[in-house]
Design a protein around this motif. Sequence first.
Motif, PDB file in Angstrom:
ATOM      1  N   LEU A  94       0.829  -1.202   0.000  1.00  0.00           N
ATOM      2  CA  LEU A  94       0.000   0.000   0.000  1.00  0.00           C
ATOM      3  C   LEU A  94       0.864   1.252   0.000  1.00  0.00           C
ATOM      4  O   LEU A  94       0.582   2.216  -0.723  1.00  0.00           O
ATOM      5  CB  LEU A  94      -0.928  -0.010   1.215  1.00  0.00           C
ATOM      6  CG  LEU A  94      -1.839   1.201   1.402  1.00  0.00           C
ATOM      7  CD1 LEU A  94      -2.783   1.344   0.222  1.00  0.00           C
ATOM      8  CD2 LEU A  94      -2.627   1.090   2.699  1.00  0.00           C
ATOM      9  N   LEU A 141      -6.535  -1.922   0.316  1.00  0.00           N
ATOM     10  CA  LEU A 141      -7.330  -1.603   1.503  1.00  0.00           C
ATOM     11  C   LEU A 141      -8.440  -2.635   1.699  1.00  0.00           C
ATOM     12  O   LEU A 141      -8.734  -3.049   2.827  1.00  0.00           O
ATOM     13  CB  LEU A 141      -7.948  -0.207   1.368  1.00  0.00           C
ATOM     14  CG  LEU A 141      -6.989   0.977   1.262  1.00  0.00           C
ATOM     15  CD1 LEU A 141      -7.773   2.275   1.221  1.00  0.00           C
ATOM     16  CD2 LEU A 141      -6.005   0.989   2.404  1.00  0.00           C
ATOM     17  N   SER A 145      -8.987  -5.328   4.902  1.00  0.00           N
ATOM     18  CA  SER A 145     -10.249  -5.474   5.639  1.00  0.00           C
ATOM     19  C   SER A 145     -10.738  -6.917   5.599  1.00  0.00           C
ATOM     20  O   SER A 145     -11.248  -7.439   6.599  1.00  0.00           O
ATOM     21  CB  SER A 145     -11.306  -4.531   5.069  1.00  0.00           C
ATOM     22  OG  SER A 145     -11.640  -4.892   3.737  1.00  0.00           O
ATOM     23  N   MET A 236     -15.295  -3.315   2.375  1.00  0.00           N
ATOM     24  CA  MET A 236     -14.826  -2.692   3.614  1.00  0.00           C
ATOM     25  C   MET A 236     -15.958  -2.454   4.597  1.00  0.00           C
ATOM     26  O   MET A 236     -15.806  -2.699   5.806  1.00  0.00           O
ATOM     27  CB  MET A 236     -14.100  -1.373   3.283  1.00  0.00           C
ATOM     28  CG  MET A 236     -12.702  -1.578   2.750  1.00  0.00           C
ATOM     29  SD  MET A 236     -11.774  -0.030   2.577  1.00  0.00           S
ATOM     30  CE  MET A 236     -12.459   0.580   1.047  1.00  0.00           C
ATOM     31  N   LEU A 266     -10.968   4.484  10.044  1.00  0.00           N
ATOM     32  CA  LEU A 266     -10.626   3.964   8.723  1.00  0.00           C
ATOM     33  C   LEU A 266     -11.774   4.131   7.745  1.00  0.00           C
ATOM     34  O   LEU A 266     -11.599   4.629   6.629  1.00  0.00           O
ATOM     35  CB  LEU A 266     -10.247   2.485   8.830  1.00  0.00           C
ATOM     36  CG  LEU A 266      -9.002   2.128   9.633  1.00  0.00           C
ATOM     37  CD1 LEU A 266      -8.849   0.615   9.712  1.00  0.00           C
ATOM     38  CD2 LEU A 266      -7.757   2.757   9.034  1.00  0.00           C
ATOM     39  N   PHE A 270     -12.075   7.115   4.725  1.00  0.00           N
ATOM     40  CA  PHE A 270     -12.147   6.635   3.339  1.00  0.00           C
ATOM     41  C   PHE A 270     -13.345   7.235   2.613  1.00  0.00           C
ATOM     42  O   PHE A 270     -13.226   7.727   1.485  1.00  0.00           O
ATOM     43  CB  PHE A 270     -12.214   5.111   3.311  1.00  0.00           C
ATOM     44  CG  PHE A 270     -12.379   4.544   1.920  1.00  0.00           C
ATOM     45  CD1 PHE A 270     -11.287   4.372   1.097  1.00  0.00           C
ATOM     46  CD2 PHE A 270     -13.634   4.191   1.443  1.00  0.00           C
ATOM     47  CE1 PHE A 270     -11.436   3.857  -0.185  1.00  0.00           C
ATOM     48  CE2 PHE A 270     -13.795   3.674   0.166  1.00  0.00           C
ATOM     49  CZ  PHE A 270     -12.690   3.507  -0.647  1.00  0.00           C
ATOM     50  N   ASN A 321      -3.209   7.598   4.628  1.00  0.00           N
ATOM     51  CA  ASN A 321      -2.993   6.167   4.824  1.00  0.00           C
ATOM     52  C   ASN A 321      -1.896   5.850   5.836  1.00  0.00           C
ATOM     53  O   ASN A 321      -2.085   4.987   6.686  1.00  0.00           O
ATOM     54  CB  ASN A 321      -2.678   5.489   3.480  1.00  0.00           C
ATOM     55  CG  ASN A 321      -3.933   5.232   2.671  1.00  0.00           C
ATOM     56  OD1 ASN A 321      -5.029   5.159   3.202  1.00  0.00           O
ATOM     57  ND2 ASN A 321      -3.771   5.102   1.370  1.00  0.00           N
ATOM     58  N   TYR A 325      -3.170   3.670   8.936  1.00  0.00           N
ATOM     59  CA  TYR A 325      -2.773   2.271   8.927  1.00  0.00           C
ATOM     60  C   TYR A 325      -1.433   2.011   9.604  1.00  0.00           C
ATOM     61  O   TYR A 325      -0.992   0.877   9.668  1.00  0.00           O
ATOM     62  CB  TYR A 325      -2.701   1.763   7.483  1.00  0.00           C
ATOM     63  CG  TYR A 325      -4.069   1.623   6.881  1.00  0.00           C
ATOM     64  CD1 TYR A 325      -4.755   0.430   6.931  1.00  0.00           C
ATOM     65  CD2 TYR A 325      -4.683   2.709   6.290  1.00  0.00           C
ATOM     66  CE1 TYR A 325      -6.022   0.311   6.389  1.00  0.00           C
ATOM     67  CE2 TYR A 325      -5.952   2.589   5.744  1.00  0.00           C
ATOM     68  CZ  TYR A 325      -6.608   1.392   5.804  1.00  0.00           C
ATOM     69  OH  TYR A 325      -7.864   1.286   5.280  1.00  0.00           O
TER      70      TYR A 325
END
Length: 373
Positions: A94, A141, A145, A236, A266, A270, A321, A325
């Motif tokens: 990522l 992503l 998930s 997600m 998260l 998004f 991100n 993350y």
Amino acid sequence: MGSMEVFEGDDLSTLFYGSGYNDTNYSNYPIESTCCNSGLVCTQGESMRFQAVFIPVLYSLALVLGLLGNGLVLGVLFQLRRTWSVTDTFILHLAVADTLLLLTLPFWAVEATQGWIFGTELCKLMGAIFKINFYSGIFLLACISLDRYLSIVHAVQMYSRRKPWAVQASCLCVWLFCLLLSIPDWVFLESSSDVRRDKVECTHNYQRFNANMKHWRLASRLLYHVVGFLLPSAVMVYCYSCILLRLRGGSQGPQKQKAIRVILALVVVFFISWTPYNITMLVDTVQSDPTKANQTCADITALDVSLTVTSTLGYLHCCLNPVLYAFVGVKFRRHLLDMLNTWGCRIKGHVGPIARRSSMWSESGDTSYTSGF
């Protein structure tokens, strides 16, 4: 990943600035299809002036913050490469995808101010790199998930420590699929002059193959909305909703409360980043039919500016991100502080105890009660 939707059927002036009717060669349409009601040609001068200021400033900010954040993530991962978990591997890919996408931003910023001055070969390369990494970031992503969902809700380890190649194979499949999605960019992108905008731009030219531009454009938009947003969003939302229900099913300890806050962050970030852009894209898809003559130049300009602003908001997600993350993980913060101290940056910070076998991004080694980050 202004409106950098590098998708088939759109020219990159649409993809980086806005849309309007900017997806075709206007010599094939009556002059009314590119005019306002007064009969004057809509030159997009106002939206272009806005883009020439807004895009370089925001993209420069995104480039600096994104490279800094993702660079720190890659640096810590490199130091801990012998102890990577499944989530660490996904985060590595990522971060690479976000970094490569960010490296294309200076080219689009220059195009916003001076036009495309880099030639057709670099047009194809930058457009394809952007497409590949835009899609791969979103798909990774979704993979994270799904892995967390199986681990936390069903206690199923999709990837075994005995087969470390399995997660790498999954990431490779994501990259190959995104490479396939970029094939039209390698074939159709070229540097050409846009008469309406009076500048050279990196655009898709389908006329060389006598393709139906209207059908290509609609197909590319549907592909983006379904594959690039709706499908990964559904994955997600479902996975994180199930995780939240599972975490809320037991006692509400501090560890579980932290995990719930992380998961909510998260999902919320998004959708805040990408929903406005997708709504604007849907409006643009409906309104940019060249047979319609009921739009004014002001309507087209407003849509162009909206696409510029909302797409930039979406691409700033690349900067978030690393925070969402990585920086939420106690273990990561400790390793980051150690790395900075090694480089001579004396930064004091306190982090709590960490499970030895946990992921670098997790708050605990107990995957039943953590989001995995």
